[in-house]
Design a protein around this motif. Structure first.
Motif, PDB file in Angstrom:
ATOM      1  N   ARG A  17       0.842  -1.198   0.000  1.00 25.56           N
ATOM      2  CA  ARG A  17       0.000   0.000   0.000  1.00 25.56           C
ATOM      3  C   ARG A  17       0.871   1.241   0.000  1.00 25.56           C
ATOM      4  N   LEU A  18       0.397   2.240  -0.727  1.00 22.58           N
ATOM      5  CA  LEU A  18       1.084   3.522  -0.694  1.00 22.58           C
ATOM      6  C   LEU A  18       0.823   4.209   0.635  1.00 22.58           C
ATOM      7  N   HIS A  19       1.858   4.822   1.190  1.00 21.34           N
ATOM      8  CA  HIS A  19       1.668   5.666   2.371  1.00 21.34           C
ATOM      9  C   HIS A  19       0.679   6.763   2.010  1.00 21.34           C
ATOM     10  N   TRP A  20      -0.084   7.229   2.976  1.00 21.52           N
ATOM     11  CA  TRP A  20      -1.141   8.190   2.658  1.00 21.52           C
ATOM     12  C   TRP A  20      -0.581   9.453   1.997  1.00 21.52           C
ATOM     13  N   ALA A  21       0.616   9.880   2.396  1.00 24.91           N
ATOM     14  CA  ALA A  21       1.207  11.077   1.791  1.00 24.91           C
ATOM     15  C   ALA A  21       1.562  10.815   0.331  1.00 24.91           C
ATOM     16  N   ALA A  22       2.122   9.625   0.065  1.00 24.04           N
ATOM     17  CA  ALA A  22       2.454   9.265  -1.319  1.00 24.04           C
ATOM     18  C   ALA A  22       1.190   9.114  -2.150  1.00 24.04           C
ATOM     19  N   LEU A  23       0.126   8.591  -1.533  1.00 27.27           N
ATOM     20  CA  LEU A  23      -1.139   8.440  -2.245  1.00 27.27           C
ATOM     21  C   LEU A  23      -1.719   9.800  -2.629  1.00 27.27           C
ATOM     22  N   VAL A  24      -1.708  10.749  -1.693  1.00 27.81           N
ATOM     23  CA  VAL A  24      -2.198  12.107  -1.991  1.00 27.81           C
ATOM     24  C   VAL A  24      -1.357  12.744  -3.095  1.00 27.81           C
ATOM     25  N   PHE A  25      -0.035  12.587  -2.999  1.00 28.89           N
ATOM     26  CA  PHE A  25       0.875  13.127  -4.004  1.00 28.89           C
ATOM     27  C   PHE A  25       0.573  12.543  -5.382  1.00 28.89           C
ATOM     28  N   ILE A  27      -2.287  11.084  -6.488  1.00 33.33           N
ATOM     29  CA  ILE A  27      -3.599  11.500  -6.989  1.00 33.33           C
ATOM     30  C   ILE A  27      -3.567  12.946  -7.465  1.00 33.33           C
ATOM     31  N   ALA A  28      -2.924  13.825  -6.687  1.00 33.40           N
ATOM     32  CA  ALA A  28      -2.849  15.241  -7.074  1.00 33.40           C
ATOM     33  C   ALA A  28      -2.076  15.402  -8.381  1.00 33.40           C
ATOM     34  N   THR A  29      -1.000  14.645  -8.543  1.00 31.40           N
ATOM     35  CA  THR A  29      -0.211  14.725  -9.772  1.00 31.40           C
ATOM     36  C   THR A  29      -1.004  14.219 -10.969  1.00 31.40           C
ATOM     37  N   MET A  30      -1.733  13.125 -10.795  1.00 33.43           N
ATOM     38  CA  MET A  30      -2.542  12.589 -11.889  1.00 33.43           C
ATOM     39  C   MET A  30      -3.639  13.554 -12.297  1.00 33.43           C
ATOM     40  N   LEU A  31      -4.279  14.186 -11.330  1.00 36.63           N
ATOM     41  CA  LEU A  31      -5.318  15.177 -11.657  1.00 36.63           C
ATOM     42  C   LEU A  31      -4.710  16.372 -12.391  1.00 36.63           C
ATOM     43  N   SER A  32      -3.531  16.790 -11.941  1.00 35.43           N
ATOM     44  CA  SER A  32      -2.851  17.899 -12.607  1.00 35.43           C
ATOM     45  C   SER A  32      -2.486  17.525 -14.043  1.00 35.43           C
ATOM     46  N   ALA A  33      -2.020  16.293 -14.241  1.00 34.96           N
ATOM     47  CA  ALA A  33      -1.679  15.839 -15.587  1.00 34.96           C
ATOM     48  C   ALA A  33      -2.915  15.805 -16.480  1.00 34.96           C
ATOM     49  N   ALA A  34      -4.047  15.387 -15.922  1.00 35.05           N
ATOM     50  CA  ALA A  34      -5.287  15.374 -16.697  1.00 35.05           C
ATOM     51  C   ALA A  34      -5.683  16.784 -17.112  1.00 35.05           C
ATOM     52  N   VAL A  35      -5.548  17.745 -16.210  1.00 32.69           N
ATOM     53  CA  VAL A  35      -5.883  19.141 -16.523  1.00 32.69           C
ATOM     54  C   VAL A  35      -4.973  19.677 -17.620  1.00 32.69           C
ATOM     55  N   PRO A  66       4.996   0.368  -4.573  1.00 32.98           N
ATOM     56  CA  PRO A  66       5.045   1.777  -4.160  1.00 32.98           C
ATOM     57  C   PRO A  66       6.258   2.528  -4.693  1.00 32.98           C
ATOM     58  N   VAL A  67       7.413   1.856  -4.773  1.00 30.48           N
ATOM     59  CA  VAL A  67       8.624   2.523  -5.253  1.00 30.48           C
ATOM     60  C   VAL A  67       8.465   2.943  -6.709  1.00 30.48           C
ATOM     61  N   VAL A  68       7.960   2.034  -7.534  1.00 29.00           N
ATOM     62  CA  VAL A  68       7.766   2.340  -8.951  1.00 29.00           C
ATOM     63  C   VAL A  68       6.721   3.439  -9.124  1.00 29.00           C
ATOM     64  N   MET A  69       5.648   3.361  -8.343  1.00 24.70           N
ATOM     65  CA  MET A  69       4.581   4.353  -8.466  1.00 24.70           C
ATOM     66  C   MET A  69       5.058   5.750  -8.106  1.00 24.70           C
ATOM     67  N   VAL A  70       5.789   5.882  -7.023  1.00 29.21           N
ATOM     68  CA  VAL A  70       6.285   7.200  -6.612  1.00 29.21           C
ATOM     69  C   VAL A  70       7.277   7.737  -7.644  1.00 29.21           C
ATOM     70  N   GLY A  71       8.143   6.855  -8.160  1.00 28.95           N
ATOM     71  CA  GLY A  71       9.092   7.286  -9.181  1.00 28.95           C
ATOM     72  C   GLY A  71       8.392   7.773 -10.430  1.00 28.95           C
ATOM     73  N   LEU A  72       7.397   7.020 -10.892  1.00 24.80           N
ATOM     74  CA  LEU A  72       6.636   7.426 -12.071  1.00 24.80           C
ATOM     75  C   LEU A  72       5.902   8.736 -11.826  1.00 24.80           C
ATOM     76  N   THR A  73       5.374   8.900 -10.632  1.00 27.14           N
ATOM     77  CA  THR A  73       4.653  10.132 -10.302  1.00 27.14           C
ATOM     78  C   THR A  73       5.582  11.347 -10.328  1.00 27.14           C
ATOM     79  N   VAL A  74       6.815  11.173  -9.864  1.00 33.59           N
ATOM     80  CA  VAL A  74       7.791  12.272  -9.899  1.00 33.59           C
ATOM     81  C   VAL A  74       8.055  12.696 -11.343  1.00 33.59           C
ATOM     82  N   VAL A  75       8.191  11.716 -12.237  1.00 35.03           N
ATOM     83  CA  VAL A  75       8.424  12.026 -13.649  1.00 35.03           C
ATOM     84  C   VAL A  75       7.232  12.784 -14.236  1.00 35.03           C
TER      85      VAL A  75
END
Length: 202
Positions: A17-25, A27-35, A66-75
């Protein structure tokens, strides 16, 4: 050359499971990318943002690493800042920073995803194949930028010198990412892809 191997067997483990902070990060990044994708004026930006969002969702549904997800989100966040807030034009060094950092982070993510599925006679062969694979991905990106410029008069590709600088930064970032991963982050499954030295096998 590296050869395919069956994925290593493992005991059933609790779904990561993603830590709640990583999960918020994330989701916020994905929404920003959609916009950014929905408000973009060119197809290349729309396509890359849509692929980023779908890639995040697909990876989390199938892999849940979680490691791959956070890395992809940073990109993805880097691309959002570059296009959404126009960092590519407002900050002169941002494009160079992005190519180097994205290559470093993405190569480590690809290593974690795929390295354990292949076998090679030496670690060098395996890691060079990984490095060349990322250079191929970087080349496709540069072709995409050039194609967008030709079809829609965008300015993603800014000439021969810029393209060559991007490729060199991709190469350096990927090489350092591979070294970091193999030195400190590789898993037991990764180690099993390379046969032990003859002396240690005795």
């Amino acid at each position: 050359m590296p050869q395919r191997t069956l994925p290593p067997t493992a005991d059933a483990e609790e779904t990561p499971r993603l830590h709640w902070a990583a999960l918020v990060f994330t989701i916020a990044t994905m929404l920003s990318a959609a916009v950014v994708g929905l408000t973009a004026s060119d197809h290349f930006t729309r396509l890359t943002m849509a692929a980023s969002v779908m890639g995040c969702i697909a990876l989390w549904q199938t892999l849940r690493d979680p490691v791959v997800m956070v890395g992809l989100t940073v990109v993805i966040l880097g691309a959002v800042l570059g296009w959404g807030l126009n960092f590519y034009d407002r900050i002169w060094w941002y494009d160079d920073f992005a190519h180097f950092t994205f290559s470093l982070v993405s190569t480590m993510g690809i290593a974690r995803l795929l390295l354990h599925k292949y076998r090679a006679e030496s670690a060098a062969l395996l890691l060079v194949a990984l490095w060349l694979s990322w250079l191929g991905i970087g080349s496709l990106w540069e072709i995409g930028e050039w194609t967008s410029d030709q079809l829609q008069a965008t300015h993603h590709s800014r000439g021969y010198a810029d393209t060559m600088a991007d490729m060199m930064l991709n190469s350096a970032g990927s090489a350092i990412g591979i070294w970091i991963y193999w030195t400190w982050l590789r898993t037991p499954a990764d180690r099993a892809t390379v046969p032990p030295p003859a002396d240690s096998a005795r």
